[in-house]
Design an enzyme around this catalytic site. Sequence first.
Site, PDB file in Angstrom:
ATOM      1  N   HIS A  73      -1.354  24.556  42.328  1.00 52.27           N
ATOM      2  CA  HIS A  73      -1.105  24.096  41.116  1.00 52.27           C
ATOM      3  C   HIS A  73       0.872  23.521  42.219  1.00 52.27           C
ATOM      4  O   HIS A  73       1.154  23.927  43.574  1.00 52.27           O
ATOM      5  CB  HIS A  73       0.511  24.978  40.647  1.00 52.27           C
ATOM      6  N   CYS A  80       0.465  31.643  36.632  1.00 52.99           N
ATOM      7  CA  CYS A  80       0.323  31.315  38.304  1.00 52.99           C
ATOM      8  C   CYS A  80       1.157  30.488  38.254  1.00 52.99           C
ATOM      9  O   CYS A  80       2.197  29.991  39.291  1.00 52.99           O
ATOM     10  CB  CYS A  80      -1.309  30.820  38.054  1.00 52.99           C
TER      11      CYS A  80
END
Length: 336
Positions: A243, A131
């Site tokens: 994130h 990711c």
Amino acid sequence: MSRSVNVVVVGATGAVGQEMLRVLEQRAFPVGRLRAVASARSAGGTVTFRGESVTLEAPSPEVFEGSQLALFSAGASVSREWGPIAASKGCLVVDNSSAWRMDPDVPLVVPEVNPHRIANPPKGIIANPNCSTIQMLVALKPLHDAAGLLHIVVSTYQAISGKGARAVDEFTQQQAAQHEGREAPVSVLPGVLAGNLLCDWKHDASGYSEEELKMIEESRKIMELPALHVSPTCVRVPVRNAHSESVWARFARPITRDEALSLLRSAEGVVLDDAVGPAKHPQPRAVSGQDPVHVGRVRHDPSDPQALSLWVVGDNLRKGAALNAVQIAERAFATR
Ligand SMILES: NC(=O)c1ccc[n+]([C@@H]2O[C@H](COP(=O)([O-])OP(=O)(O)OC[C@H]3O[C@@H](n4cnc5c(N)ncnc54)[C@H](OP(=O)(O)O)[C@@H]3O)[C@@H](O)[C@H]2O)c1
């Protein structure tokens, strides 16, 4: 895409698997029959897809028969065991785990960066990158195309959902325990994350964590730049989802902030949030649930005319996993 595609979602009860079901539905992916797979512990339970209950099954060879697409997000060992079986039954496998990412016969794909790798995967498997790597490269690709990427220095601020549904539950319990003055439970996370920061991955003898090594190796493979310098530091932060990354990148020629802004403004998969001022930058609370990668705080490095600093935020469950996988499938089936 006009014809329907029978789909198996492996890991359908997990953080990524649940997002996968939402993304398939929201993007109107032409799912014919959906089969939902989780561990034997969950078999017989249900998940919801398009408002209907779908019974969970444990993995078996039969579960993949008659399907054309298998989306895996149940960890590397499940993908290693069942991915080739799904491919042998005629499914295109799109795998979210780390199992196949560095296999030379398995394309590692971010559709905005290397879509040419989607057609005809030799093993019938396409890997979804880590990711943190996906969102970083979506942001850097337009700058690389213009100026030639040489070196990335990145520090990550990674959300808890990146470690799965059980980690999010444990974080909630840790917060409650702290609030009530009790000892915080620690079993899924490597320590107390509430009010804290953690380096949350196994480390090798070099001192790098697995997550950092993934960012180095996967970036080189996806960008097809084997000599790319990548210097990562990965950190888990007490944020539920999305994130954030502080990225410094050096290029083969000078690049100005204005040029970078213009490139990012028209880049596929990127939203440029370049308002300046306190709390004007892209923030995980706002980006959570969104598809594009948000880029802000674009700054020219005053000590290096060939370098820029960026702040990059992406939803790790969507662009970092489920959405990227479905985008790969959309492109793969558009040409089949
Ligand atoms: N979270 C992220 O942001 C993210 C991003 C990119 C990639 N990934 C990768 O995606 C994968 C899943 O991550 P996650 O965060 O969704 O984890 P998770 O929330 O822990 O979910 C794991 C899923 O795998 C299933 N599972 C476990 N053992 C199984 C088995 N033996 N057979 C079949 N299914 C099994 C679980 O089913 P039960 O409910 O029955 O246990 C659950 O559905 C991992 O490989 C992870 O590295 C995650």
